[in-house]
Design an enzyme around this catalytic site. Sequence first.
Site, PDB file in Angstrom:
ATOM      1  N   LYS A   1       3.894   0.528 -10.251  1.00  9.40           N
ATOM      2  CA  LYS A   1       3.857   1.937  -9.825  1.00  9.40           C
ATOM      3  C   LYS A   1       5.257   2.521  -9.696  1.00  9.40           C
ATOM      4  O   LYS A   1       5.455   3.730  -9.883  1.00  9.40           O
ATOM      5  CB  LYS A   1       3.072   2.084  -8.526  1.00  9.40           C
ATOM      6  CG  LYS A   1       3.630   1.294  -7.339  1.00  9.40           C
ATOM      7  CD  LYS A   1       4.562   2.080  -6.475  1.00  9.40           C
ATOM      8  CE  LYS A   1       5.114   1.256  -5.325  1.00  9.40           C
ATOM      9  NZ  LYS A   1       5.987   2.048  -4.429  1.00  9.40           N
TER      10      LYS A   1
ATOM     11  N   VAL B   1      17.653   0.868  -2.490  1.00 12.27           N
ATOM     12  CA  VAL B   1      17.089   0.215  -3.668  1.00 12.27           C
ATOM     13  C   VAL B   1      16.035   1.112  -4.312  1.00 12.27           C
ATOM     14  O   VAL B   1      15.192   1.688  -3.629  1.00 12.27           O
ATOM     15  CB  VAL B   1      16.446  -1.131  -3.274  1.00 12.27           C
ATOM     16  CG1 VAL B   1      15.715  -1.741  -4.467  1.00 12.27           C
ATOM     17  CG2 VAL B   1      17.515  -2.090  -2.759  1.00 12.27           C
TER      18      VAL B   1
ATOM     19  N   GLU C   1      13.346   0.141  -6.800  1.00 13.89           N
ATOM     20  CA  GLU C   1      12.827  -1.060  -7.447  1.00 13.89           C
ATOM     21  C   GLU C   1      12.351  -0.803  -8.874  1.00 13.89           C
ATOM     22  O   GLU C   1      12.330  -1.713  -9.692  1.00 13.89           O
ATOM     23  CB  GLU C   1      11.683  -1.660  -6.622  1.00 13.89           C
ATOM     24  CG  GLU C   1      12.132  -2.360  -5.349  1.00 13.89           C
ATOM     25  CD  GLU C   1      12.860  -3.674  -5.606  1.00 13.89           C
ATOM     26  OE1 GLU C   1      13.041  -4.037  -6.776  1.00 13.89           O
ATOM     27  OE2 GLU C   1      13.259  -4.319  -4.619  1.00 13.89           O
TER      28      GLU C   1
ATOM     29  N   GLY D   1       0.821  -1.203   0.000  1.00 12.20           N
ATOM     30  CA  GLY D   1       0.000   0.000   0.000  1.00 12.20           C
ATOM     31  C   GLY D   1       0.852   1.249   0.000  1.00 12.20           C
ATOM     32  O   GLY D   1       2.089   1.182   0.026  1.00 12.20           O
TER      33      GLY D   1
ATOM     34  N   ALA E   1       8.655   4.481   4.450  1.00 13.31           N
ATOM     35  CA  ALA E   1       9.198   3.927   5.683  1.00 13.31           C
ATOM     36  C   ALA E   1       9.405   4.999   6.746  1.00 13.31           C
ATOM     37  O   ALA E   1       9.113   4.782   7.928  1.00 13.31           O
ATOM     38  CB  ALA E   1      10.515   3.208   5.385  1.00 13.31           C
TER      39      ALA E   1
END
Length: 332
Positions: free
Chosen positions: A192, A280, A282, A137, A141
Amino acid sequence: MKVAVLGAGAWGTALAGHLAARHDTLLWARDAALIAGLQARHENSRYLDGIALPDALRYDAELGAALAHGAADDALCVIAAPVAGLRTLCRAMRDAGCVPAHIVWVCKGFEADTHLLPHQVIAAELPEQLSNGVLSGPSFAREVGQGLPVALTVASVSAACRDRTLAAFHHGAMRIYTGDDVIGVEVGGAVKNVLAIATGIADGLGLGLNARAALITRGLAEMSRLGAALGGRTETFTGLTGLGDLILTATGDLSRNRTVGLQLAAGRSLNDILGALGHVAEGVRCAQAVLALARAQSIEMPITEAVCGVLFDGVAPRDAVSGLLRRDARAE
């Protein structure tokens, strides 16, 4: 409840901090130096600096100890490793001879070489593990670490996994919704990131809010087409794990994938950008997999194709945008 979190990057650390407020939580990383720093300071200065972690949160660099903690009868195991390390971690879990009964993963993306989604990797490596699901969702972080409100979805075909994950995470400022469309949730979380690179490029080029809105909307259409072709349900992509995550990642200043796009538009090389990020992104890792899957399904994904051109084929960001504008008119 006992909870083991495998992976002490920014996301794993933030989730472990949230879980430790209510549960007996153990955070694992294979890096002994990182674990030693966490034990000494109760702060992940490498990946989530400035966020104080609960005193009750425990840390361990021994995978066997973490798995034993997460394999108790009343336990949950949270896999917070990136997709690139998921298969290796699953094999290590299998080799340790201690596979937890309930597993939920929070990584997003496709495996680069195989183009598999996380649930497919886990099914291949841990075929006996049947109570598992994905938690995803719109979430940064750092905001979770700060205790700010967030809404996530757990998707699993196992009611036991959904219930266990809900019981673990649904407290404080975190609201959990439940569902069973694992594929739809995973595809939304992967695609996304690629689309966020596109909006970052457009914003970096100063193309305005109209262009951003167009990219998000048409990007959602690309996500939905691919997700449906792979077995996801169309309605999933207008929920938290599709549209919600896309809006956040495409517009939020904490988004690493958006940052990649902004920096590409400024003329920086991809290698320099990734080196400076230290985390990272992604969208870079899975962009080619997304495009390959789209082509295999004969699905048009022009925004994704443009992003891949900039990332891997030397196409200038402005030329990539111009290519999108030159596409033939068509019905929406």
